[in-house]
Scaffold this motif. Structure first.
Motif, mmCIF file in Angstrom:
data_model
loop_
_atom_site.group_PDB
_atom_site.id
_atom_site.type_symbol
_atom_site.label_atom_id
_atom_site.label_comp_id
_atom_site.label_asym_id
_atom_site.label_seq_id
_atom_site.Cartn_x
_atom_site.Cartn_y
_atom_site.Cartn_z
ATOM 1 N N GLY A 101 17.118 -6.024 5.483
ATOM 2 C CA GLY A 101 17.400 -7.108 4.538
ATOM 3 C C GLY A 101 17.927 -6.594 3.214
ATOM 4 N N ALA A 102 18.781 -7.398 2.603
ATOM 5 C CA ALA A 102 19.335 -7.046 1.290
ATOM 6 C C ALA A 102 18.237 -7.143 0.240
ATOM 7 N N PHE A 103 18.294 -6.256 -0.746
ATOM 8 C CA PHE A 103 17.308 -6.257 -1.823
ATOM 9 C C PHE A 103 17.864 -5.525 -3.022
ATOM 10 N N GLU A 104 17.199 -5.686 -4.131
ATOM 11 C CA GLU A 104 17.523 -4.959 -5.357
ATOM 12 C C GLU A 104 16.459 -3.884 -5.555
ATOM 13 N N MET A 105 16.875 -2.687 -5.894
ATOM 14 C CA MET A 105 15.939 -1.584 -6.080
ATOM 15 C C MET A 105 14.943 -1.870 -7.209
ATOM 16 N N ARG A 106 15.364 -2.635 -8.195
ATOM 17 C CA ARG A 106 14.438 -2.943 -9.299
ATOM 18 C C ARG A 106 13.248 -3.769 -8.810
ATOM 19 N N THR A 107 13.398 -4.455 -7.675
ATOM 20 C CA THR A 107 12.276 -5.195 -7.107
ATOM 21 C C THR A 107 11.165 -4.239 -6.693
ATOM 22 N N VAL A 108 11.533 -3.083 -6.190
ATOM 23 C CA VAL A 108 10.533 -2.077 -5.804
ATOM 24 C C VAL A 108 9.721 -1.688 -7.037
ATOM 25 N N GLY A 109 10.405 -1.369 -8.122
ATOM 26 C CA GLY A 109 9.721 -0.996 -9.361
ATOM 27 C C GLY A 109 8.854 -2.118 -9.899
ATOM 28 N N ALA A 110 9.371 -3.339 -9.845
ATOM 29 C CA ALA A 110 8.613 -4.481 -10.356
ATOM 30 C C ALA A 110 7.350 -4.724 -9.523
ATOM 31 N N MET A 111 7.464 -4.568 -8.218
ATOM 32 C CA MET A 111 6.296 -4.785 -7.361
ATOM 33 C C MET A 111 5.267 -3.666 -7.536
ATOM 34 N N VAL A 112 5.731 -2.444 -7.716
ATOM 35 C CA VAL A 112 4.803 -1.342 -7.994
ATOM 36 C C VAL A 112 4.057 -1.638 -9.301
ATOM 37 N N LEU A 113 4.796 -2.050 -10.318
ATOM 38 C CA LEU A 113 4.177 -2.375 -11.607
ATOM 39 C C LEU A 113 3.153 -3.487 -11.464
ATOM 40 N N ARG A 114 3.515 -4.569 -10.776
ATOM 41 C CA ARG A 114 2.587 -5.681 -10.589
ATOM 42 C C ARG A 114 1.324 -5.230 -9.857
ATOM 43 N N ALA A 115 1.514 -4.477 -8.786
ATOM 44 C CA ALA A 115 0.366 -4.019 -7.998
ATOM 45 C C ALA A 115 -0.551 -3.136 -8.843
ATOM 46 N N VAL A 116 0.018 -2.189 -9.560
ATOM 47 C CA VAL A 116 -0.794 -1.282 -10.374
ATOM 48 C C VAL A 116 -1.531 -2.055 -11.466
ATOM 49 N N VAL A 117 -0.828 -2.937 -12.164
ATOM 50 C CA VAL A 117 -1.456 -3.711 -13.242
ATOM 51 C C VAL A 117 -2.631 -4.508 -12.702
ATOM 52 N N TRP A 118 -2.457 -5.208 -11.590
ATOM 53 C CA TRP A 118 -3.535 -6.061 -11.094
ATOM 54 C C TRP A 118 -4.640 -5.283 -10.406
ATOM 55 N N ILE A 119 -4.339 -4.151 -9.824
ATOM 56 C CA ILE A 119 -5.409 -3.306 -9.278
ATOM 57 C C ILE A 119 -6.275 -2.779 -10.424
ATOM 58 N N VAL A 120 -5.624 -2.330 -11.493
ATOM 59 C CA VAL A 120 -6.370 -1.828 -12.657
ATOM 60 C C VAL A 120 -7.191 -2.950 -13.290
ATOM 61 N N ILE A 121 -6.587 -4.125 -13.471
ATOM 62 C CA ILE A 121 -7.332 -5.250 -14.047
ATOM 63 C C ILE A 121 -8.531 -5.591 -13.160
#
Length: 136
Positions: A101-121
């Protein structure tokens, strides 16, 4: 000598981060979903289900942040649910990518950021330490 202050520095920080992160998520997701032609061009190959999930979850981030700030027990459970849901959507996104599937590489970074932020919270809010010890 140090004294303990009622309320947690880490809880307050987690709450503020959750609220600000949520507002930014709603704004960026809303812009991507409902913006004009220029915005749509910038969005590029955004994956629809990821974009919608992130936009809608932004409102939940704000609610969780308010709950954390008010020391509501449901907010701790909600932070875990958010961490799990974000990780699950990230996994489905990975499946989408692996399937070609087509995707934007920045989505990978954004999802990593979201996951890390919410795991830490989730870890901070659920660890049970509700004291703030100031430096002397």
């Amino acid at each position: 000598m140090t004294s303990k202050i009622t309320g947690s520095c880490s809880f307050r920080a987690a709450a503020i981060i959750a609220i600000v992160f949520g507002l930014l998520t709603v704004f960026s997701g809303g812009s991507a979903l409902f913006g004009g032609a220029e915005t749509q061009e910038w969005v590029g190959n955004a994956v629809g289900f990821v974009l919608w999930f992130n936009f809608l979850s932004g409102f939940v981030y704000v609610a969780a942040g308010i709950g954390i700030l008010l020391n509501r027990s449901w907010a701790a459970r909600l932070s875990i649910a958010l961490a799990v849901a974000i990780t699950a959507v990230f996994a489905f996104f990975g499946w989408h990518v692996l399937a070609g599937g087509a995707f934007e590489m920045r989505t990978v970074g954004a999802m990593v950021l979201r996951a890390v932020v919410w795991i830490v919270i989730a870890v901070v809010v659920n660890r049970g330490d509700k004291t703030c010890v100031p430096k002397s």
